[in-house]
Design a protein around this motif. Structure first.
Motif, PDB file in Angstrom:
ATOM      1  N   ASN A   1       4.973  68.742   3.762  1.00 49.56           N
ATOM      2  CA  ASN A   1       4.116  68.409   4.797  1.00 49.56           C
ATOM      3  C   ASN A   1       4.400  66.958   5.355  1.00 49.56           C
ATOM      4  O   ASN A   1       3.392  66.100   5.474  1.00 49.56           O
ATOM      5  N   ARG A   2       5.883  66.525   5.289  1.00 48.01           N
ATOM      6  CA  ARG A   2       6.331  65.017   5.399  1.00 48.01           C
ATOM      7  C   ARG A   2       5.853  64.586   7.097  1.00 48.01           C
ATOM      8  O   ARG A   2       5.534  63.098   6.428  1.00 48.01           O
ATOM      9  N   TYR A   3       5.991  65.202   7.678  1.00 41.32           N
ATOM     10  CA  TYR A   3       5.281  64.540   9.321  1.00 41.32           C
ATOM     11  C   TYR A   3       4.077  65.977   9.367  1.00 41.32           C
ATOM     12  O   TYR A   3       4.170  64.728  11.011  1.00 41.32           O
ATOM     13  N   LEU A   4       3.105  65.560   8.762  1.00 46.18           N
ATOM     14  CA  LEU A   4       1.976  66.380   9.273  1.00 46.18           C
ATOM     15  C   LEU A   4       1.249  64.664   9.600  1.00 46.18           C
ATOM     16  O   LEU A   4      -0.067  65.574  10.896  1.00 46.18           O
ATOM     17  N   LYS A   5       1.421  63.638   9.438  1.00 49.94           N
ATOM     18  CA  LYS A   5       0.520  62.943  10.174  1.00 49.94           C
ATOM     19  C   LYS A   5       1.501  62.569  10.485  1.00 49.94           C
ATOM     20  O   LYS A   5       0.804  61.418  11.407  1.00 49.94           O
ATOM     21  N   ALA A   6       2.681  62.530  11.019  1.00 47.59           N
ATOM     22  CA  ALA A   6       4.029  61.621  11.698  1.00 47.59           C
ATOM     23  C   ALA A   6       2.915  61.080  13.592  1.00 47.59           C
ATOM     24  O   ALA A   6       3.189  59.945  14.182  1.00 47.59           O
TER      25      ALA A   6
ATOM     26  N   GLU B   1      -0.232  60.442  14.455  1.00 49.78           N
ATOM     27  CA  GLU B   1      -1.275  59.413  14.184  1.00 49.78           C
ATOM     28  C   GLU B   1      -1.625  58.298  14.353  1.00 49.78           C
ATOM     29  O   GLU B   1      -2.323  57.513  15.099  1.00 49.78           O
ATOM     30  N   PRO B   2       0.115  57.802  14.230  1.00 51.87           N
ATOM     31  CA  PRO B   2      -0.244  56.494  14.812  1.00 51.87           C
ATOM     32  C   PRO B   2      -0.068  56.360  16.516  1.00 51.87           C
ATOM     33  O   PRO B   2       0.245  55.019  16.590  1.00 51.87           O
ATOM     34  N   TYR B   3      -0.008  57.294  17.077  1.00 52.31           N
ATOM     35  CA  TYR B   3       0.058  57.444  18.679  1.00 52.31           C
ATOM     36  C   TYR B   3      -0.667  57.737  19.059  1.00 52.31           C
ATOM     37  O   TYR B   3      -0.585  57.454  19.838  1.00 52.31           O
ATOM     38  N   SER B   4      -1.995  57.800  18.660  1.00 46.44           N
ATOM     39  CA  SER B   4      -3.138  58.583  19.221  1.00 46.44           C
ATOM     40  C   SER B   4      -4.361  58.069  19.656  1.00 46.44           C
ATOM     41  O   SER B   4      -4.923  58.236  20.065  1.00 46.44           O
TER      42      SER B   4
ATOM     43  N   ARG C   1       2.079  70.708  13.768  1.00 51.55           N
ATOM     44  CA  ARG C   1       1.997  72.040  13.250  1.00 51.55           C
ATOM     45  C   ARG C   1       3.900  71.798  12.637  1.00 51.55           C
ATOM     46  O   ARG C   1       4.310  71.648  13.081  1.00 51.55           O
ATOM     47  N   LYS C   2       3.593  72.261  11.029  1.00 54.10           N
ATOM     48  CA  LYS C   2       4.633  72.080  10.004  1.00 54.10           C
ATOM     49  C   LYS C   2       5.503  73.144  10.706  1.00 54.10           C
ATOM     50  O   LYS C   2       6.906  72.441  10.704  1.00 54.10           O
ATOM     51  N   ASN C   3       5.442  73.953  11.481  1.00 56.73           N
ATOM     52  CA  ASN C   3       6.516  74.651  11.842  1.00 56.73           C
ATOM     53  C   ASN C   3       7.865  74.066  12.902  1.00 56.73           C
ATOM     54  O   ASN C   3       8.657  74.371  12.636  1.00 56.73           O
ATOM     55  N   GLN C   4       7.182  73.931  13.262  1.00 62.22           N
ATOM     56  CA  GLN C   4       8.000  72.963  14.634  1.00 62.22           C
ATOM     57  C   GLN C   4       8.192  71.284  14.261  1.00 62.22           C
ATOM     58  O   GLN C   4       9.802  70.976  14.452  1.00 62.22           O
ATOM     59  N   LEU C   5       7.663  71.030  13.780  1.00 61.76           N
ATOM     60  CA  LEU C   5       7.382  69.467  12.980  1.00 61.76           C
ATOM     61  C   LEU C   5       9.304  69.786  12.040  1.00 61.76           C
ATOM     62  O   LEU C   5       9.756  69.155  12.108  1.00 61.76           O
ATOM     63  N   ASN C   6       8.894  70.973  11.243  1.00 61.69           N
ATOM     64  CA  ASN C   6       9.744  70.841   9.824  1.00 61.69           C
ATOM     65  C   ASN C   6      11.248  71.879  10.361  1.00 61.69           C
ATOM     66  O   ASN C   6      12.252  71.838  10.056  1.00 61.69           O
ATOM     67  N   HIS C   7      11.526  71.466  12.394  1.00 64.46           N
ATOM     68  CA  HIS C   7      12.810  72.184  13.036  1.00 64.46           C
ATOM     69  C   HIS C   7      12.895  71.801  13.936  1.00 64.46           C
ATOM     70  O   HIS C   7      14.124  70.727  13.338  1.00 64.46           O
ATOM     71  N   ALA C   8      12.837  71.918  14.492  1.00 60.71           N
ATOM     72  CA  ALA C   8      13.473  70.792  16.337  1.00 60.71           C
ATOM     73  C   ALA C   8      12.946  69.393  15.628  1.00 60.71           C
ATOM     74  O   ALA C   8      13.762  68.825  16.521  1.00 60.71           O
ATOM     75  N   LEU C   9      12.180  69.320  15.618  1.00 59.45           N
ATOM     76  CA  LEU C   9      11.574  67.688  15.196  1.00 59.45           C
ATOM     77  C   LEU C   9      11.800  66.728  14.318  1.00 59.45           C
ATOM     78  O   LEU C   9      11.889  65.654  14.620  1.00 59.45           O
TER      79      LEU C   9
END
Length: 363
Positions: free
Chosen positions: A33-38, A40-43, A274-282
């Motif tokens: 879950n480490r990047y789930l709110k990544a 937010e600073p750009y919102s 999305r955790k799927n993308q956040l935990n892989h390529a991103l």
């Protein structure tokens, strides 16, 4: 991209670990879950988007006719068009190549000061379309393609047998022919995503080890064929691996190899929640330093925070400035590919990429 199948594989592979991890507050859960709110600073990012050195291309998939008279042609904020060309159409018979569509698109874009970025198609997400030449669909090439399946066994498309040496040899010749004709004339060329809906159960010739070897061989051939133009592969997911729990070094290895030989790394679908993308390529892009170009594609549905959808949402927040800010700062990409999906491209993208003037500097 068969994420459902990959998730199913991940659950099966991770089950022994799950037995040892009892609570949602576990370290494994936290890292997932480490990047789930990544994002937010750009919102709060707003339009217009300030030029920042990113090369912005408009992605047309195989709808190459849509570049005719398109707004990108008169907008200095866009470097050109990314168009998909299928192996099937480029090599209608063995060793006989037809690059007339590419030539026409290169020339047309050049008339407007724009460049072409080629995406080579050797996989499809349609059961009706096999994207390779007919001559490959023979015993000599072990059928040439194999089916891509969902986790419930439904056929959803086809992919070239990238792990088959004979298939790779023909693909390499295609790359060399393309490079001889277009290297230095086009902005770049990218291979399709590494995620496939194939397992050893669905195709007995497949294995993760052979697949990795095939992907790397295609990357090396791509770089050899195009020493001048930008080269890139969409490395998003790898079979038999699911990050962060089941990290076998497969996806990481592709990123390391690309950086080593000079092939850029990218991914389809800028899904920032999305955790799927956040935990892989991103995660790969964010956590590592690269000397090669990085790219990210904003594809169908991404303008409303989804993927693979033609849904039209009339009342919506314009996500374009946030997507751009996230890609620029969190991923540090060099290329962005904005899909020509309506009404979003016209109503959301174009206003954000209007001709920018530095009002503060009086220009």
């Amino acid at each position: 991209m068969n994420v459902k199948l990959l998730i199913g594989l991940a659950i099966a592979l991770a089950s022994p670990l799950s037995a040892l991890i009892a609570t949602p507050a576990s370290a494994a859960d936290n890292i997932a879950n480490r990047y789930l709110k990544a994002s937010e600073p750009y919102s709060k990012a707003t339009c217009p988007v300030k030029p920042d050195g990113i090369n912005n291309f408009v992605y047309f998939s195989r709808d190459r006719e849509a570049i005719q008279g398109h707004p990108l042609l008169t907008n200095t904020r866009f470097s050109g068009a990314q168009i998909m060309y299928s192996w099937r159409n480029l090599e209608p018979s063995e060793g006989q190549y037809d690059f007339s569509d590419i030539k026409a698109d290169v020339d047309y874009l050049a008339q407007h000061g724009k460049k072409l970025f080629i995406q080579l198609q050797d996989a499809s997400f349609s059961p009706e379309y096999k994207p390779v030449p007919n001559y490959l669909l023979t015993d000599k090439f072990d059928g040439g393609v194999t089916g891509q399946y969902t986790d419930d066994g439904k056929l959803e498309g086809w992919v070239a047998k990238r792990w088959n040496d004979a298939v790779h040899a023909r693909f390499e010749r295609l790359l060399l022919a393309l490079g001889k004709e277009f290297d230095g004339r086009i902005e770049g060329v990218n291979l399709q995503e590494t995620a496939i809906g194939v397992t050893a159960k669905s195709d007995h010739s497949f294995s993760a080890a052979r697949y990795i070897e095939g992907i790397k061989a295609n990357m090396q051939a791509l770089k050899t064929a195009f020493p001048k133009s930008t080269t890139m592969i969409y490395a998003n997911f790898m079979p038999d691996e699911w990050l962060p729990w089941d990290d076998k070094g497969y996806l990481r290895g592709i990123y390391d190899f690309g950086n080593q030989i000079g092939v850029g790394l990218g991914a389809p679908d800028l899904m920032v929640t999305r955790k799927n993308q956040l935990n892989h390529a991103l995660a790969m892009m964010h956590e590592n330093s690269f000397t090669v170009p990085l790219g990210i594609a904003v594809q169908d549905g991404n303008y409303i925070g989804e993927t693979g959808t033609e849904k039209v949402v009339k009342k919506r927040k314009n996500l374009v400035p946030m997507l751009h800010a996230f890609a620029a700062d969190f991923l540090k990409v060099n290329y962005m590919f904005w899909v020509n999906q309506q009404p979003y491209f016209e109503e959301d993208v174009l206003p954000c990429f209007a001709e920018y003037k530095n009002i503060q500097g009086g220009q």
